[in-house]
Design an enzyme around this catalytic site. Sequence first.
Site, mmCIF file in Angstrom:
data_model
loop_
_atom_site.group_PDB
_atom_site.id
_atom_site.type_symbol
_atom_site.label_atom_id
_atom_site.label_comp_id
_atom_site.label_asym_id
_atom_site.label_seq_id
_atom_site.Cartn_x
_atom_site.Cartn_y
_atom_site.Cartn_z
ATOM 1 N N LYS A 157 0.835 -1.205 0.000
ATOM 2 C CA LYS A 157 0.000 0.000 0.000
ATOM 3 C C LYS A 157 0.873 1.259 0.000
ATOM 4 C CE LYS A 157 -3.450 -0.365 2.844
ATOM 5 N NZ LYS A 157 -4.844 -0.541 2.484
ATOM 6 N N ARG A 190 -3.467 2.806 8.580
ATOM 7 C CA ARG A 190 -3.724 1.498 7.953
ATOM 8 C C ARG A 190 -2.472 0.656 7.968
ATOM 9 N NH1 ARG A 190 -6.763 4.959 4.185
ATOM 10 N NH2 ARG A 190 -8.839 4.073 3.919
ATOM 11 N N GLY A 212 -6.341 -10.599 8.243
ATOM 12 C CA GLY A 212 -5.945 -11.102 9.552
ATOM 13 C C GLY A 212 -5.243 -10.028 10.362
ATOM 14 N N MET A 255 -4.583 -5.848 11.450
ATOM 15 C CA MET A 255 -5.415 -4.675 11.664
ATOM 16 C C MET A 255 -5.609 -3.963 10.329
ATOM 17 S SD MET A 255 -5.032 -1.271 13.817
ATOM 18 C CE MET A 255 -4.959 -0.250 12.366
ATOM 19 N N ARG A 277 -3.920 -1.307 -6.450
ATOM 20 C CA ARG A 277 -3.107 -2.522 -6.486
ATOM 21 C C ARG A 277 -3.583 -3.361 -7.652
ATOM 22 N NH1 ARG A 277 -5.729 -5.197 -1.045
ATOM 23 N NH2 ARG A 277 -7.843 -5.197 -1.819
ATOM 24 N N HIS A 302 -4.684 -45.131 -8.403
ATOM 25 C CA HIS A 302 -5.205 -45.537 -9.700
ATOM 26 C C HIS A 302 -6.362 -44.633 -10.115
ATOM 27 C CE1 HIS A 302 -7.708 -47.984 -12.428
ATOM 28 N NE2 HIS A 302 -6.523 -48.323 -12.926
ATOM 29 N N SER A 341 12.627 -41.924 -19.813
ATOM 30 C CA SER A 341 11.448 -41.172 -19.417
ATOM 31 C C SER A 341 11.312 -41.323 -17.901
ATOM 32 C CB SER A 341 10.207 -41.717 -20.122
ATOM 33 O OG SER A 341 9.078 -40.994 -19.704
ATOM 34 N N CYS A 365 7.184 -38.599 -17.516
ATOM 35 C CA CYS A 365 5.810 -39.038 -17.764
ATOM 36 C C CYS A 365 5.063 -39.340 -16.470
ATOM 37 C CB CYS A 365 5.777 -40.241 -18.688
ATOM 38 S SG CYS A 365 6.559 -41.695 -17.983
ATOM 39 N N TYR A 389 11.253 -33.005 -23.098
ATOM 40 C CA TYR A 389 9.802 -32.828 -23.126
ATOM 41 C C TYR A 389 9.187 -33.228 -21.785
ATOM 42 C CZ TYR A 389 9.371 -37.886 -23.607
ATOM 43 O OH TYR A 389 9.440 -39.228 -23.383
HETATM 44 C C1 PEP Z 1 5.528 -43.512 -13.016
HETATM 45 O O1 PEP Z 1 5.812 -44.392 -12.222
HETATM 46 O O2 PEP Z 1 5.814 -42.315 -12.839
HETATM 47 C C2 PEP Z 1 4.770 -43.814 -14.227
HETATM 48 C C3 PEP Z 1 4.530 -42.879 -15.118
HETATM 49 O O3 PEP Z 1 4.273 -45.075 -14.353
HETATM 50 P P1 PEP Z 1 2.947 -45.580 -13.603
HETATM 51 O O4 PEP Z 1 2.272 -44.380 -13.008
HETATM 52 O O5 PEP Z 1 2.123 -46.235 -14.630
HETATM 53 O O6 PEP Z 1 3.507 -46.524 -12.588
#
Ligand code: PEP
Length: 888
Positions: A27, A97, A106, A108, A353, A469, A778, A845, A865
């Site tokens: 402020k 202020r 939270g 004053m 702001r 899962h 990966s 991945c 990637y």
């Molecule tokens: C991992 O273990 O990060 C992976 C991509 O394989 P999964 O989740 O299928 O075990």
Amino acid sequence: MQTVYTFGGSADHSDPRQKDKTVVGGKGANLAEMASIGLPVPPGFTLTTEECVRYLAEGGAFPDSLHTAVAAALRHIEATVGKRFGDKDNPLLVSVRSGARVSMPGMMDTVLNLGLNDETVEGLARVSGDPRFAWDSYRRFIQMYGDVVLGIDHGLFEEALEIAKEDKGLYADTEMDSEDWQALVAQYKGIVASELGRDFPQDVDEQLWGAIRAVFDSWDSDRAKVYRRLNDIPGDWGTAVNVQAMVFGNMGETSATGVAFTRDPATGERAYYGEYLINAQGEDVVAGIRTPQYLTRAARKLAGAKPLSMEEAMPDAYGELARVFDLLERHYRDMQDIEFTVERGHLWMLQTRSGKRTARAALRMAVDMVGEGLISQEEAILRVDPMALDQLLHPTLDPDAPREVLTTGLPASPGAASGKIVLDADTAELWSGRGEKVILVRVETSPEDIHGMHAATGILTARGGMTSHAAVVARGMGRPCVSGASAVSIDLKARTLRIGSLEMREGDTITLDGAKGQVMRGEVKTIEPELAGDFGTLMEWADVHRRMGVRTNAETPADCRMARSFGAEGIGLCRTEHMFFDASRISAVREMILADSEAGRRAALAKLLPEQRADFREIFEVMVGLPCTIRLLDPPLHEFLPHGDAEFEELANVTGLGVDHLKRRAGELHEFNPMLGHRGCRLGITYPEIYEMQARAIFEAACDVAEASGEAPVPEVMIPLVATRRELELLRALVDRTAQDVFSERGRTVEYLVGTMIELPRAALMAGEIAEEARFFSFGTNDLTQTTLGVSRDDSARFLGPYVDKGIFARDPFVSLDIEGVGQLVEMAAERGRATRADIKLGICGEHGGDPASIAFCEKVGLDYVSASPYRVPIARLAAAQASLKGG
Ligand code: PEP
Ligand code: MG
């Protein structure tokens, strides 16, 4: 070090510390900034955050030097406005202020009208010529100061005001006259005296230092501490104090006070948006006692409201305000959230702001501002929070619709879904086949629930974490999911569900909010996602600026298509096991698993081959010309086994084997710790014929597509759960052999790579050796997190909550990569892999491939990637661009 900075009037704003939020708070910095560019800011001064830190460390003492600096700063205000603090003829009043680096509920908030006492109130009445205004201000001051500085319950004051109004038969505060307020002041002072056992302070210096002390002390209030903890704000920042000459919005019909945004914070539309109240002070707008009026004529018309907008009622002040809006936006180059006051027709700015906004508004503003020449494309990319895009990618619950929340679990997959409760996958499929919307509710899901998950509009589980899962599959499918809702218990026999004390039946309707983890009773209205043009535009800009590629984790043609429409540049992980659960194949899969001999397994695999080949062909067709990483079978075989007598009998019919034999074989496959058991490449080592069939299906499909389209796909065959070079050597040889067989049968070759997942600590340690056999790595950071931390990804939800609360982990390590720990393994494996094979392709991945903080880390270590579930692809594209713009 200067402890007090003045602003406004003839103050010198050249010291860079005065524009530094870390020194004078947000402020204070913005007030100085506004004053320095010539905007009408009432003069004032700021005590630095450093003084707050020192004051708290030294047990609440104010040094003489600070008294001297504050006194000098007060003289600056007095000289600028021509009034004196405590003067009984022409008194200066101030506001006090707090103002930390970031706005922080939270602490004053505000004391207005400080400097009034029994004498100065008379003086104010005389110079203003408006005794009603003077007494109104005094009663406001006693109430606010009494509440926030002296700690008196504000309800006592409000009650007295209500009674006073009732006695006179009045409804609005504005109907009270001078005598009424004067009488109320006497009552208020009585309240203070009886609550505190001493009189309301009449000495204006005592008032001022009391307020400064209250602001500093509020930094350490319980409420402020809780807020800091929840928002990762360090406790040693401290807060500044801003003392500023009062301007009055309560000086009659030509005065007003208001709050405004320079653009619509909900839609991003370039239209002023805000509220104001005539003859009122700041707190009236938010207090809800009077209904504020619209700022613009257009907004008033749209709402069909009668009371005049500021544009109509005060055209001159409004014109000035519009000019200031424009100036501020050009100066800060962002949408501003503003507080202002009009005193007898004259506009004053009290705060500005950068304004909070929805995802939709953020996108629109970023794109519009580039068009207006206000910001660059790079800045636009950096302005939008990638995670906020989630709001735009799934149907969301109507924020205005009422919701009855039954329980809350983990926000496993965003989006909203309503439907009838179903308790197993087959019922889900059956009912949805009848055209009903269903929510699949399970203790936890397993691969054999896939068809039910697909059929359901949403998934609720009682157990399981963010990478369970249910969570992984739901995110991949774009299904909203709440996982780990431990208050849910299921009685499969009775086909009922209990949430706390409430019993529900299969078929009853519930709603899930996957972004909040909420489970609600009945159907809550939703609104469809809008992928407006701005979204596409920002994504195109992001693509220009990112270095890393963005692929997707997908295994069905539908998911692949969706991921491509979201901009995926290939597949980073195709989990082939999901294809094994299809109703038409599960029998052959079970036959293969339960076979006693290689010959038996090969016979069953031969039935699966055409099915897998068809799967891969479809995927390659969607992804033609793009790299596709296909992972060979990963989960322990027993996941595919029949459950219950009926399924065993059905299998006995299909295979011609006895039920007892099948049960015995299933028993043999039981494992105590399947996650560390017979899974991943261990399956390929022990039953090479499984991987051989899968490799054959991949290469035959690739040849088919190359023949049909003239453009060959680029399969990248990925071996899971490798720990040693030798495992990969053996399996790579098997894949290569199979490829050669297929190529010589077909009379053509397609380019392909063989590589591995790095998802075990040993694989990361031995990456240099493993790279001799791998064309790509990966990072499977789900398993790598699980195995490095020794924390089960499926059971962690039960205890990770407290771990995060207690600061052991900043965030759930299955959601946001544990960069300090697991990150070291990733970085080391990347380095060692590259040292062996300079052109090794590196990707990620695990679920972390869709998390912006983890993506920033991937940029830093130079991965090629990231791969994310389809709905996360746009988030990953933006996050990758931001990471690359920030230089990793
Ligand atoms: C991992 O273990 O990060 C992976 C991509 O394989 P999964 O989740 O299928 O075990
Ligand atoms: Mg894994």
